[in-house]
Every structure is written in C-alpha cells, then in structure tokens.
Design an enzyme around this catalytic site. Structure first.
Site, PDB file in Angstrom:
ATOM      1  N   CYS A 101       0.861  -1.192   0.000  1.00 52.50           N
ATOM      2  CA  CYS A 101       0.000   0.000   0.000  1.00 52.50           C
ATOM      3  C   CYS A 101       0.890   1.231   0.000  1.00 52.50           C
ATOM      4  O   CYS A 101       1.881   1.271   0.745  1.00 52.50           O
ATOM      5  CB  CYS A 101      -0.885  -0.029   1.247  1.00 52.50           C
ATOM      6  SG  CYS A 101      -1.970   1.404   1.393  1.00 52.50           S
ATOM      7  N   LEU A 102       0.557   2.230  -0.803  1.00 47.43           N
ATOM      8  CA  LEU A 102       1.369   3.438  -0.868  1.00 47.43           C
ATOM      9  C   LEU A 102       1.392   4.182   0.465  1.00 47.43           C
ATOM     10  O   LEU A 102       2.308   4.949   0.726  1.00 47.43           O
ATOM     11  CB  LEU A 102       0.862   4.368  -1.981  1.00 47.43           C
ATOM     12  CG  LEU A 102       0.987   3.816  -3.406  1.00 47.43           C
ATOM     13  CD1 LEU A 102       0.416   4.797  -4.413  1.00 47.43           C
ATOM     14  CD2 LEU A 102       2.435   3.470  -3.754  1.00 47.43           C
TER      15      LEU A 102
HETATM   16 NI    NI Z   1      -3.661   1.013  -0.037  1.00 48.98          NI
END
Ligand code: NI
Length: 187
Positions: A101-102
């Site tokens: 996830c970023l």
């Molecule tokens: Ni994410």
C-alpha cells in the site's frame, strides 16, 4: 496536474469512514481525479483512494496497466474511477495474496480476501454502474474500498504477521519512514 502528498500510516484521515459526495456539484472533481492518477503513477501504484490524499470522500482510482502481461492482457485497459463506491456483494473462495500500500511503504504481506465482488459506483462521467469482478481485479477493488471504510491491509493480516510488522508500523506513526515519493505523516 499536481502530485499530491500521500498520507502515511498513523495519520488519522486514513481511519475515517469516507462519505458519498454530491458528484455533480463537487468543486473541481475532474482535477482531483487527474491529480489522484498522477500521484498514483508517480509513486508506482496501481490504486489510490481519496483518504490517501487526505480527503474523506468516497472516491478511488485504479489503473492495472503496469501489471498487464501475456497472462493478463485485460489489465492493459483497466483504468477506472470509482465515485460513491459501495460493495453490494462479496462471494467466492477466500484467497491469500501478497499486497502492499502506498500509505504503508516497505511492508508487503499476504491478505485474505474474497474472490469475487460486486460494486455499485459512479464512473468518471457520473454514470451509475454496477459491476462484478473476480481475481486480482476484485482484490485491488477490495483493497481500495477498504480505504474508504478506514481499513488498512495490515488490519487483515494474521496475528503472527501483525506482531512481525508492529515496530515498523509504530515507526511510521512517529513519522519515521523513507520512500521516494511525497508523503505526509502524522508527526
Ligand atoms: Ni492502499
């Protein structure tokens, strides 16, 4: 277009439940969507939800083109905007696949998710849609959709793996994180 800072694990906005927007009257919606895609591409992501750029709006964008290959040529044209997204059904066997996830840079863990999903939303032209997805598309949609409900993938990993990543997450909460895109931490 503008690259927006991506909010990092620990920031309270990532835990808010995002709300439906009045899409027809939302100021500069097109600009926001363009900026979300630009921000996502810049960070080498395939999905980005509004809470990740600090907004409690029920919007996420997905573009699977970077993952297109011989096995999955359909990813090439999978660039979509989901506005006022609501999952109406989840089904199929639960599958365990690694995600990242970023907003949680440097952590990749296997996440259980249902194999199929039906989602109602408005597209970028504000047309109502209801679509059924399976496989990796269903997974990406569920990951991004979780962001709209204040849920992060690390919430869904096994208790053992949670313990393994605990100190990394605690560091992120304190603003100790390194990545090569623009971010905003809680502290
Ligand atoms: Ni994410």
């Amino acid at each position: 277009m503008m690259i927006l800072p991506i909010y990092i694990y620990g920031h309270p906005v990532l835990r808010k439940v995002a709300l439906d927007i009045d899409a027809a009257n939302y100021p500069k919606l097109k600009e926001l969507i363009d900026n979300m895609f630009e921000t996502m591409y810049h960070a080498d992501g395939v999905g980005l939800a509004a809470p990740q750029v600090g907004l409690t709006d029920r919007i996420f964008v997905v573009d699977l083109a970077p993952l297109a290959n011989e096995e999955h040529p359909e990813f090439k044209n999978f660039k979509k905007v989901f506005i006022n997204a609501h999952i109406t059904e989840r089904s199929g066997e639960t599958e365990l696949v690694e995600e990242g996830c970023l907003s949680i840079p440097g952590i990749h863990e296997k996440v259980p998710r249902e194999g199929e999903v039906t989602i109602a939303y408005l597209d970028e032209d504000l047309q109502p849609k209801e679509e059924h997805y399976s496989g990796f598309m269903a997974r990406v949609i569920q990951h991004e959709y979780d962001h709209l409900d204040g849920i992060l993938f690390t919430d869904r990993i096994s208790p053992l793996r949670k313990r393994m990543v605990k100190s990394k997450l605690a560091a992120m909460e304190k603003g100790k994180v390194a990545c090569d895109y623009k971010i905003r931490t809680a502290r």
